[in-house]
Write a protein that holds these residues in place. Structure first.
Motif, short mmCIF file in Angstrom:
data_model
loop_
_atom_site.label_atom_id
_atom_site.label_comp_id
_atom_site.label_asym_id
_atom_site.label_seq_id
_atom_site.Cartn_x
_atom_site.Cartn_y
_atom_site.Cartn_z
N ALA A 95 0.78 -1.25 0.00
CA ALA A 95 0.00 0.00 0.00
C ALA A 95 0.81 1.30 0.00
CB ALA A 95 -0.99 0.01 1.17
N VAL A 96 2.14 1.24 0.10
CA VAL A 96 2.93 2.47 -0.01
C VAL A 96 3.34 2.60 -1.47
CG1 VAL A 96 4.90 3.80 0.85
CG2 VAL A 96 3.79 2.12 2.33
N THR A 97 2.70 3.55 -2.18
CA THR A 97 2.86 3.62 -3.63
C THR A 97 4.22 4.19 -4.04
OG1 THR A 97 1.92 5.84 -3.66
CG2 THR A 97 0.37 4.01 -3.93
N LEU A 98 4.59 3.94 -5.28
CA LEU A 98 5.83 4.52 -5.83
C LEU A 98 5.78 6.04 -5.75
CD1 LEU A 98 6.21 2.19 -8.94
CD2 LEU A 98 7.78 2.28 -6.98
N GLU A 99 4.61 6.59 -6.05
CA GLU A 99 4.45 8.05 -6.01
C GLU A 99 4.77 8.58 -4.61
OE1 GLU A 99 1.03 11.44 -6.93
OE2 GLU A 99 0.45 9.34 -6.72
N LYS A 100 4.25 7.89 -3.59
CA LYS A 100 4.49 8.29 -2.20
C LYS A 100 5.97 8.16 -1.86
CE LYS A 100 1.36 9.06 0.19
NZ LYS A 100 0.72 10.38 0.23
N LEU A 101 6.59 7.06 -2.30
CA LEU A 101 8.02 6.86 -2.04
C LEU A 101 8.84 7.98 -2.67
CD1 LEU A 101 8.25 3.01 -2.77
CD2 LEU A 101 8.41 4.08 -0.51
N MET A 102 8.46 8.37 -3.90
CA MET A 102 9.24 9.39 -4.63
C MET A 102 9.07 10.79 -4.02
SD MET A 102 9.38 8.18 -8.62
CE MET A 102 7.68 7.78 -8.91
N GLN A 103 7.99 10.99 -3.26
CA GLN A 103 7.83 12.28 -2.57
C GLN A 103 8.84 12.40 -1.43
OE1 GLN A 103 3.78 12.47 -1.17
NE2 GLN A 103 2.94 12.51 -3.24
N TYR A 104 9.29 11.25 -0.92
CA TYR A 104 10.13 11.26 0.28
C TYR A 104 11.61 11.05 0.01
CZ TYR A 104 6.55 11.85 3.76
OH TYR A 104 5.58 12.39 4.56
N THR A 105 11.95 10.76 -1.23
CA THR A 105 13.37 10.58 -1.54
C THR A 105 13.61 10.92 -3.00
OG1 THR A 105 15.20 8.99 -1.62
CG2 THR A 105 13.01 8.09 -2.07
N ASN A 106 14.80 11.42 -3.28
CA ASN A 106 15.17 11.66 -4.68
C ASN A 106 16.00 10.50 -5.22
OD1 ASN A 106 17.45 12.09 -3.24
ND2 ASN A 106 17.72 14.25 -3.79
N GLN A 107 16.13 9.45 -4.42
CA GLN A 107 16.85 8.25 -4.85
C GLN A 107 15.92 7.38 -5.70
OE1 GLN A 107 19.91 7.99 -4.35
NE2 GLN A 107 20.55 8.78 -2.37
N PRO A 108 16.50 6.53 -6.56
CA PRO A 108 15.66 5.60 -7.33
C PRO A 108 14.90 4.65 -6.40
CG PRO A 108 18.01 5.11 -7.65
CD PRO A 108 17.93 6.39 -6.90
N VAL A 109 13.62 4.39 -6.72
CA VAL A 109 12.81 3.52 -5.85
C VAL A 109 12.15 2.40 -6.65
CG1 VAL A 109 12.29 5.33 -4.15
CG2 VAL A 109 10.76 5.02 -6.10
N SER A 110 11.92 1.28 -5.96
CA SER A 110 11.15 0.16 -6.51
C SER A 110 10.30 -0.40 -5.38
CB SER A 110 12.07 -0.94 -7.04
OG SER A 110 12.84 -0.47 -8.12
N ARG A 111 9.26 -1.13 -5.75
CA ARG A 111 8.49 -1.88 -4.78
C ARG A 111 8.66 -3.37 -5.07
NH1 ARG A 111 2.39 -0.28 -4.49
NH2 ARG A 111 2.51 -1.79 -2.77
N TYR A 112 8.68 -4.14 -3.99
CA TYR A 112 8.85 -5.59 -4.12
C TYR A 112 7.91 -6.25 -3.11
CZ TYR A 112 11.16 -9.90 -2.36
OH TYR A 112 11.44 -11.16 -1.88
#
Length: 274
Positions: A98-115
């Motif tokens: 439930a923590v979306t990529l969009e939400k992750l990208m708001q909190y970091t400028n590092q590359p993100v993925s979900r697994y």
């Protein structure tokens, strides 16, 4: 030599680490683990693999190439906040529902993925679901794919299909166990069999069915056809399931999707107050 960070050390994190070390994909000294709880699981790992580093979040953001965030959904954003001052490119992989990529990208400028992991990877099988943020480059994606391939089949899925797919990969061992628990109990209610006998019969039937499906390439429908002779007993039983199970499974998807939505709302709420 790449360095892998793990934040949070629950059963899924332990499964990943144990598989990488057992299979020689990583050496213990390549692993850096940060966790707030000093668990028996962590002690056992450290006893077996002395070179594993138990360290601070700062050490992880300074040294790691990829970090798996293995904390509950509502704790993910706090962890990302604390990882912000990373001194180098750090591929952040969130394992939370439930923590979306969009939400992750708001909190970091590092590359993100979900697994989304699955418990069945503990025995070297199962499907790992992966979705990447647009900032995750080819090299980061390939490295993640290689790491997860050590113990699972890796499938990249669009994020809008993630929740339904998670029901079929990550949650389904629990659903399957719940279904066969009920079947075992029904056998006991309707026969002279003991619960232990019912469990044994069903466990090996499950194992064998899985092997037939995978090794012989059978579909579910073909398996039903092979076992159910015309006018026979299996056909009678299969007909009961085909009649009654659709409603149960529709309800299952309705309830679980509702739960994902509730969790996303809670995360949005926590984000507002952050």
């Amino acid at each position: 030599m790449e360095t892998i960070g793990i934040i949070g050390y629950g059963s899924m994190a332990d499964m990943m680490v144990q598989k990488w070390l057992e299979r020689g994909v990583l050496h213990a000294r390549q692993l850096m683990i940060h966790t707030r709880s000093d668990t028996e699981r962590l002690h056992q790992l450290k006893e077996t693999y002395q070179d594993v580093n138990i360290c601070s979040l700062d050490d992880i953001s300074a040294s790691c190439d990829v970090v798996f965030v293995c904390v509950p959904p509502l704790a993910v954003l706090d962890v990302l906040d604390q990882l912000r001052p990373a001194k180098k490119a750090l591929h952040i992989v969130s394992v939370a529902a439930a923590v979306t990529l969009e939400k992750l990208m708001q909190y970091t400028n590092q590359p993100v993925s979900r697994y989304i992991p699955t418990l069945t990877s503990a025995v070297g099988t199962g499907v790992s679901l992966v979705a990447h943020g647009e900032t995750a480059g080819q090299e980061a994606r390939e490295r993640l794919h290689r790491l997860l391939s050590a113990f699972s089949i890796v499938r990249e899925v669009e994020e809008n299909r993630f929740d339904a797919a998670s029901n079929l990969t990550s949650s389904s061992p629990g659903f399957i166990a719940a279904i066969f628990e009920e079947m075992a109990r029904a056998a006991v209610r309707n026969s002279e069999l003991s619960l232990d006998e019912a469990y044994e019969c069903l466990t090996y039937a499950l194992l064998g069915t899985g092997k037939l499906l995978v090794e012989r390439g059978l579909t579910f429908a073909e398996t039903v056809e092979r076992v159910a002779t015309k006018g026979g007993i299996t056909g009678e039983g299969a007909a009961v399931i085909q009649q009654q199970a659709p409603q149960m499974f529709d309800d299952l998807f309705t309830q679980t999707m509702k739960k994902y939505d509730q969790l996303k709302s809670q995360i949005d709420e926590a984000d507002k107050h952050h």
